[in-house]
Design a protein around this motif. Structure first.
Motif, PDB file in Angstrom:
ATOM      1  N   TRP A 172       0.761  -1.053   0.091  1.00 14.26           N
ATOM      2  CA  TRP A 172      -0.201   0.077   0.013  1.00 14.26           C
ATOM      3  C   TRP A 172       0.953   1.254   0.097  1.00 14.26           C
ATOM      4  N   ALA A 173       2.080   1.167   0.568  1.00 15.20           N
ATOM      5  CA  ALA A 173       2.742   2.503   0.669  1.00 15.20           C
ATOM      6  C   ALA A 173       3.509   2.638  -0.849  1.00 15.20           C
ATOM      7  N   ARG A 174       3.803   1.609  -1.503  1.00 17.66           N
ATOM      8  CA  ARG A 174       4.627   1.755  -2.717  1.00 17.66           C
ATOM      9  C   ARG A 174       4.268   0.703  -3.649  1.00 17.66           C
ATOM     10  N   PRO A 175       2.959   0.535  -4.266  1.00 18.53           N
ATOM     11  CA  PRO A 175       2.538  -0.594  -5.007  1.00 18.53           C
ATOM     12  C   PRO A 175       3.306  -0.891  -6.255  1.00 18.53           C
ATOM     13  N   ALA A 176       3.807   0.188  -6.772  1.00 20.51           N
ATOM     14  CA  ALA A 176       4.865  -0.121  -7.917  1.00 20.51           C
ATOM     15  C   ALA A 176       6.253  -0.860  -7.719  1.00 20.51           C
ATOM     16  N   ARG A 177       6.441  -0.578  -6.231  1.00 25.61           N
ATOM     17  CA  ARG A 177       7.933  -1.088  -5.913  1.00 25.61           C
ATOM     18  C   ARG A 177       7.587  -2.501  -5.142  1.00 25.61           C
ATOM     19  N   THR A 178       6.460  -3.080  -5.086  1.00 20.72           N
ATOM     20  CA  THR A 178       6.248  -4.193  -4.240  1.00 20.72           C
ATOM     21  C   THR A 178       7.175  -5.394  -4.442  1.00 20.72           C
ATOM     22  N   PRO A 179       7.833  -5.718  -5.531  1.00 22.98           N
ATOM     23  CA  PRO A 179       8.776  -6.915  -5.716  1.00 22.98           C
ATOM     24  C   PRO A 179       9.863  -6.497  -5.112  1.00 22.98           C
ATOM     25  N   VAL A 180      10.394  -5.406  -5.098  1.00 23.30           N
ATOM     26  CA  VAL A 180      11.658  -4.926  -4.459  1.00 23.30           C
ATOM     27  C   VAL A 180      11.531  -4.877  -3.110  1.00 23.30           C
ATOM     28  N   MET A 181      10.292  -4.232  -2.665  1.00 20.99           N
ATOM     29  CA  MET A 181      10.066  -4.147  -0.971  1.00 20.99           C
ATOM     30  C   MET A 181      10.115  -5.647  -0.582  1.00 20.99           C
ATOM     31  N   LEU A 182       9.543  -6.458  -1.316  1.00 18.45           N
ATOM     32  CA  LEU A 182       9.172  -8.039  -0.745  1.00 18.45           C
ATOM     33  C   LEU A 182      10.707  -8.616  -0.569  1.00 18.45           C
TER      34      LEU A 182
END
Length: 102
Positions: free
Chosen positions: A39-49
């Motif tokens: 929710w914070a950065r949907p476009a960056r989800t893979p990197v954040m995971l």
């Protein structure tokens, strides 16, 4: 993230909130992190995971340095499962919100 770190490193003798099973604690905690990261950065989800999985690995390393805790590969697997569950749940909720608003 800080709450997970504290709960993961505090002595096992101290009573802490729990689901009753160590692996489900990991899964639930990391599912929550993944949900909020999405929710914070949907476009960056893979990197954040990937970063959050690294955070889980760091917690395991830190646990190996404490007298009361053990580092376990199965905990890291549970973290990964939680990350996937949280990301899928967040993505599903986001899609449903878009459909409802249209």
């Amino acid at each position: 993230m800080l709450a997970l770190l504290v709960l993961s490193l505090m002595p096992a003798s101290i009573s802490a909130p729990s689901t009753g099973w160590d692996k489900s604690n990991h899964t639930l905690g990391f599912a929550a992190l993944a949900f909020f990261a999405h929710w914070a950065r949907p476009a960056r989800t893979p990197v954040m995971l990937f970063g959050l999985l690294g955070y889980g690995a760091l917690i395991e390393v830190l646990q190996s340095l404490t007298p009361d805790r053990l580092a376990e590969w199965s905990d890291l697997w549970a973290d990964g499962v939680g990350l996937l569950i949280g990301a899928v749940l967040a993505s599903t909720v986001q899609r449903l919100a878009v459909v409802r608003s249209s």
